[in-house]
Design an enzyme around this catalytic site. Structure first.
Site, PDB file in Angstrom:
ATOM      1  N   VAL A  26       0.827  -1.206   0.000  1.00  0.00           N
ATOM      2  CA  VAL A  26       0.000   0.000   0.000  1.00  0.00           C
ATOM      3  C   VAL A  26       0.861   1.256   0.000  1.00  0.00           C
ATOM      4  CG1 VAL A  26      -1.664   1.335   1.346  1.00  0.00           C
ATOM      5  CG2 VAL A  26      -1.965  -1.130   1.106  1.00  0.00           C
ATOM      6  N   ASP A  73      13.987   2.891  10.901  1.00  0.00           N
ATOM      7  CA  ASP A  73      13.684   1.545  11.375  1.00  0.00           C
ATOM      8  C   ASP A  73      12.671   1.685  12.494  1.00  0.00           C
ATOM      9  OD1 ASP A  73      13.560  -0.995  12.403  1.00  0.00           O
ATOM     10  OD2 ASP A  73      15.719  -1.222  12.735  1.00  0.00           O
ATOM     11  N   ASN A 100       1.966   4.768   7.355  1.00  0.00           N
ATOM     12  CA  ASN A 100       1.477   3.590   6.645  1.00  0.00           C
ATOM     13  C   ASN A 100       2.110   2.275   7.080  1.00  0.00           C
ATOM     14  OD1 ASN A 100       0.489   2.092   3.973  1.00  0.00           O
ATOM     15  ND2 ASN A 100       2.714   1.842   4.100  1.00  0.00           N
ATOM     16  N   TYR A 185      -2.232  -7.224  17.563  1.00  0.00           N
ATOM     17  CA  TYR A 185      -2.422  -6.441  16.336  1.00  0.00           C
ATOM     18  C   TYR A 185      -3.585  -5.462  16.510  1.00  0.00           C
ATOM     19  CZ  TYR A 185      -3.517  -5.424  11.422  1.00  0.00           C
ATOM     20  OH  TYR A 185      -3.781  -4.802  10.223  1.00  0.00           O
ATOM     21  N   LYS A 189      -3.847  -1.274  16.250  1.00  0.00           N
ATOM     22  CA  LYS A 189      -4.708  -0.606  15.281  1.00  0.00           C
ATOM     23  C   LYS A 189      -5.722   0.319  15.960  1.00  0.00           C
ATOM     24  CE  LYS A 189      -2.463  -1.230  12.598  1.00  0.00           C
ATOM     25  NZ  LYS A 189      -1.907  -0.505  11.432  1.00  0.00           N
TER      26      LYS A 189
END
EC number: 1.1.1.-
Length: 314
Positions: A26, A73, A100, A185, A189
């Site tokens: 993406v 990094d 992103n 995860y 998010k």
């Protein structure tokens, strides 16, 4: 030639953007679309070789593409701070930041900074990057005369935020060592969405004058895509193979549409700032915890305190 974008995107000549994870998936297509429309774009990435190869690919189709590598990094917070400083040595303006880069459902691991890999890569490093770029974002807004939508920050999140712990952000066990890969995860998010919302509250069009209002923000879900992100997951490879075979994944370029829309399109309006978008450039309510502004403020405070302890905000 790729199909036209599903929204308006004028010439971006004279504008400067930074996209993390811009060498693949993406991020690559986000960089590509912005560059095709005349912007100068910095590609944040860890590997010089991979970044230069990606830039070469972009220039093969768009020889005039003004794309530059910015090394960082995300598993090293000091590297992220150094990247922000390096950017400001090169540029005096930044019209759009796209946070992103990310990893998904990876096995439990800690960064050298002591944070779980997904939490640091997806959320924490992007928070500190944004923090260190706020001064140039605000100066750009002032240079643009405070023009509506002239400066924007986009956090790439996921509908996977629904996998987060019930509390949204587990401050008592931020690394979630005993939780599953998708819970970790999901927490990262949720962090992305809350960051966009709190940033909008503090610096956005609804903020106070003392907060230097005017930076537009968004949290965007790119969709379920056939990218390298899926190769990093802890679940068996046959799952990805099956999903690919039944057409469950969209092309990576489609995943960039929401990012490009939110960071540069005139069709993204002031009322959209701070909102969560799903594929098709559609606003949607995120989970209850991901729209909890009290939690957003608490997370901002926690993050600032943790990073100050490590002398990363001075």
């Amino acid at each position: 030639m790729a199909p036209a974008l599903p929204f308006a995107l004028p010439s971006l000549a004279g504008k400067v953007y930074l996209v993390t994870g811009g060498n693949t998936g993406v991020g690559f297509h986000t960089v590509d679309e912005l560059a095709k429309h005349g912007a100068r774009v910095y590609m944040g990435a860890r590997s010089p070789g991979k970044a230069e190869a990606a830039i070469k690919t972009i220039r093969a189709e768009t020889p005039t593409a003004d794309v530059h590598f910015l090394q960082m990094d995300l598993m090293d917070l000091h590297s992220v701070v150094a990247a922000a400083k390096s950017f400001k040595e090169k540029e005096t303006k930044l019209h759009g930041l796209v946070n992103n880069a990310g990893i998904m459902a990876t096995p439990y691991a800690l960064s050298g900074d002591g944070f779980e890999a997904q939490w640091q890569t997806n959320y924490l490093s992007h928070w500190v990057l944004t923090w260190h770029l706020l001064d140039v974002l605000v100066r750009t807004l002032q240079a643009e005369g405070g023009a509506a939508g002239s400066v924007r920050v986009v956090d790439v999140t996921s509908d996977g935020h629904n996998f987060a712990p019930k509390v949204g952000i587990d401050f008592k066990d931020i690394n979630l060592e005993k939780a599953g890969v998708f819970a970790r995860y999901g927490q990262s998010k949720v962090g992305n969405i809350l960051h966009a919302k709190q940033l909008n509250k503090l610096y956005g069009p609804s903020g106070s004058e003392t907060a230097k209002k005017g930076i537009w923000t968004a949290a965007v879900h790119p969709g379920h895509l056939d990218t390298n992100l899926n190769k990093q997951t802890a679940f068996p490879k046959f799952v990805n193979t099956l999903l690919r075979a039944v057409g469950a994944y969209s092309p990576p370029r489609d995943g960039a549409f929401n990012s490009v829309f939110a960071v540069a399109s005139p069709e993204f309006k002031v009322a959209d700032s701070g909102e969560y978008f799903v594929p098709g450039q559609k606003k949607k309510q995120p989970s209850k915890v991901a729209r909890d502004m009290e939690l957003a403020g608490r997370l901002w405070k926690w993050t600032e305190e943790e990073l100050r302890k490590r002398e990363l905000l001075d």
